[in-house]
Design an enzyme around this catalytic site. Sequence first.
Site, mmCIF file in Angstrom:
data_model
loop_
_atom_site.group_PDB
_atom_site.id
_atom_site.type_symbol
_atom_site.label_atom_id
_atom_site.label_comp_id
_atom_site.label_asym_id
_atom_site.label_seq_id
_atom_site.Cartn_x
_atom_site.Cartn_y
_atom_site.Cartn_z
ATOM 1 N N GLU A 59 -18.273 74.210 11.504
ATOM 2 C CA GLU A 59 -19.111 75.356 11.152
ATOM 3 C C GLU A 59 -20.590 75.107 11.463
ATOM 4 O OE1 GLU A 59 -20.630 78.790 10.105
ATOM 5 O OE2 GLU A 59 -18.453 78.490 10.014
ATOM 6 N N THR A 96 -18.622 83.700 13.561
ATOM 7 C CA THR A 96 -17.431 82.846 13.536
ATOM 8 C C THR A 96 -16.205 83.566 14.075
ATOM 9 O OG1 THR A 96 -18.254 81.548 11.671
ATOM 10 C CG2 THR A 96 -15.876 81.542 12.040
ATOM 11 N N HIS A 105 -22.506 75.594 6.343
ATOM 12 C CA HIS A 105 -22.817 77.009 6.541
ATOM 13 C C HIS A 105 -24.173 77.320 5.902
ATOM 14 C CE1 HIS A 105 -22.450 81.355 6.649
ATOM 15 N NE2 HIS A 105 -21.263 81.271 7.224
ATOM 16 N N ASP A 127 -18.945 76.600 16.331
ATOM 17 C CA ASP A 127 -18.679 78.030 16.539
ATOM 18 C C ASP A 127 -19.913 78.816 16.954
ATOM 19 O OD1 ASP A 127 -19.778 77.616 13.991
ATOM 20 O OD2 ASP A 127 -18.746 79.338 13.120
ATOM 21 N N HIS A 128 -21.076 78.471 16.422
ATOM 22 C CA HIS A 128 -22.306 79.198 16.761
ATOM 23 C C HIS A 128 -23.504 78.388 16.283
ATOM 24 C CE1 HIS A 128 -22.535 80.311 12.513
ATOM 25 N NE2 HIS A 128 -21.292 80.792 12.594
#
Length: 721
Positions: free
Chosen positions: A280, A329, A446, A506-507
């Site tokens: 994440e 996500t 996150h 993911d990003h």
Amino acid sequence: MLTKNNQLNTEKKASGRLSGWKNFRLPHFLNTRLGLFTTVGVLLWFKNLLAYTTDFHLRLENFNEWIILVINPIATTFFLLAVALYVRKTRRAYITMMVIYFLMTLLLFSNLVYYREFTDFITVNTMLGAGKVASGLGESALRLFRAYDIFYWIDFIIVGGLLLTKKIKMEDRPVRARVAVSISLLSAAFFLFNLFLAETERPQLLGREFSRDYIVKFLGLNAFTVYDGVKTYQTNQVRAEASDSDMVAVEEYVNDHYAAPNDETFGIAKGKNVIYIHLESLQQFIIDYKLKDENGVEHEVTPFLNSLYHSNSTFSFENFFHQVGQGKTSDAETLFENSLFGLSQGSMFTQIGGKNTFEAAPAILDQTQGYTSAVFHGNAGNFWNRNETYKHLGYDYFFDANYYDVTDENSFQYGLHDKPFFEQSVQYLEHLQQPFYTKFLAVSNHYPYSQFTDDEAGFPLADTPDETINGYFATANYLDKSVEEFFNYLKASGLYENSVIVLYGDHYGISSSRTKDLAELLGKSKSLWNDFDNAQLQRVPYMIHIPGQEDGGINTTYGGQVDALPTLLHLLGVDTENYILLGQDLFSSDHDQIVAFRNGNYVSSKYTMLGSNIYETATGRLLVEPSEEVQQEAEAMKEAANTQLSMSDQINSGDLLRFYTKSGLKTVDPTSYNYKGQLEQIVKIEKEKDDESTSAFSKNDGKSTVDEYITDTYQGYSNQQ
């Protein structure tokens, strides 16, 4: 005589009760249209709050969210009830009000019963397929009702009874038009105020559509239903206009864009389990990064991931970029599972994930290689609409928060923390038939990267003006240790050697609005930091770890998440020539190394184009006056990037894969998947297969491997050193 007197007394009492009922008087305002309108509105508001606090598990993070939750039913309730105020004829006006009253009660009650079973809210598509939902509930339907459910209906019954017995008298005088209009306008204004508060707490609430829970929590059930209806209509309109002829251009593009597999890597992981580990918000700059504490001592942020990155058994990519849009996500999942982009606005998962036809990795590997598939995620199943989208992708199992022991101590707003998540997942993983295709969605790293306050605290914080950046390194370190513990379990359980383990970011974790405060930690100047630096910072880790391989290493090829699926399938020995995949195998000599961003910009090994600005990728130099040749070459790359995005949008918006048959795959039937009682399902399969079962549990002579999982806290590990 006594008997006769008793009889007379009894008759008098009965007569008195009847007379008392006849003489019973309600407050006068109930005998007015506005009075009944107000009463019904308050009762509906109260019932919504009852549902919010008893059945809907809407996780509230702060006092502001409580305030929004309390007020959100008001605007839509009174706005809808106000329709009855425009009806001038007496009986019609009261019937209209009671019908609206009944329908809003029915909507609320239907949702709470549905939520008890599916932990989700009813969408318009669910309503249209109500028969399937009812059959899915089966005999369990009666068990979904509770004794206190009477409180959702008793008010309607009482008000209806009072109207029928004329205890509530119908007012003949209609409500003045300007009063009705004023109430409607005030309700609309209050809704806008509610929306403003919601957007303050959760920016882009409707644009990105994180979760149906969020929309209900911030705007209410009525608003969610209307919003979902509008989105469903828009989607269905576009879908209805599409035809099989629209696939022609897509097929031509895919055929021209196909990158043949590399003979040296094709099939080197054939038959192995696939384990995706979702890192994440992890960005590439964190790999090999060492953070200095206040005493100048360096701390390696991700020591385990670093060891994997440099391992000869890992194919690592240092120029791999995320390509997500507003779906964040969920867009990354779309890219990895389908080799398709997310939507230009909003999330593909939430808008069309539960409607479209896909030819995704789980279905491909199931139908061509006999793989079992599963997703593990310690958050609500309806977040990003995963519980519906995964069925359309062809995932056999989805273990969401309902399968984990989630408490306030081991979780936060995005779900179960990573260490207990991985630890609790293995009780299900060990029962899956091999080979399997699995995905583990870790969440602890996150935003907002909050500090740990228990025994997980201890890794130093960065020292910048931005608290978000400061906490990022500590949560990344926690993620790293969580992954290491999981790897240790895989080795101890016997799963490691027969698996290919893919780790990906993911990003971005640090948004472009914050990166100037990050610049000095990366050895850059805050004042000189520019758009090119932001673009290059969109690199994310991508590592394919294959135990036993010795030819791995760090690959400099430029690629993106859209390339992940063809790359993986070729490693597994599955040729992708007949599949509609927009990416290319990263190992192929035909790979063009043009990475499209969702906004139309791109990066390549030669140029990076942001808007109309062209940069040399190797040096970061802005080409203020590029030559005509350079301009044409850069524009051609931009056109290639935009064509790829356009093809994806056509496929998604038109649901074009429903017309495609050349892959030879059977269309996935989402109704054939049941994400309830999954442990019982997989254990039953083990027993039926008996000696032919290939699960880790069976391979371990029917003994659990759960005890092989070893975990500890940051402080615990520190004390061991």
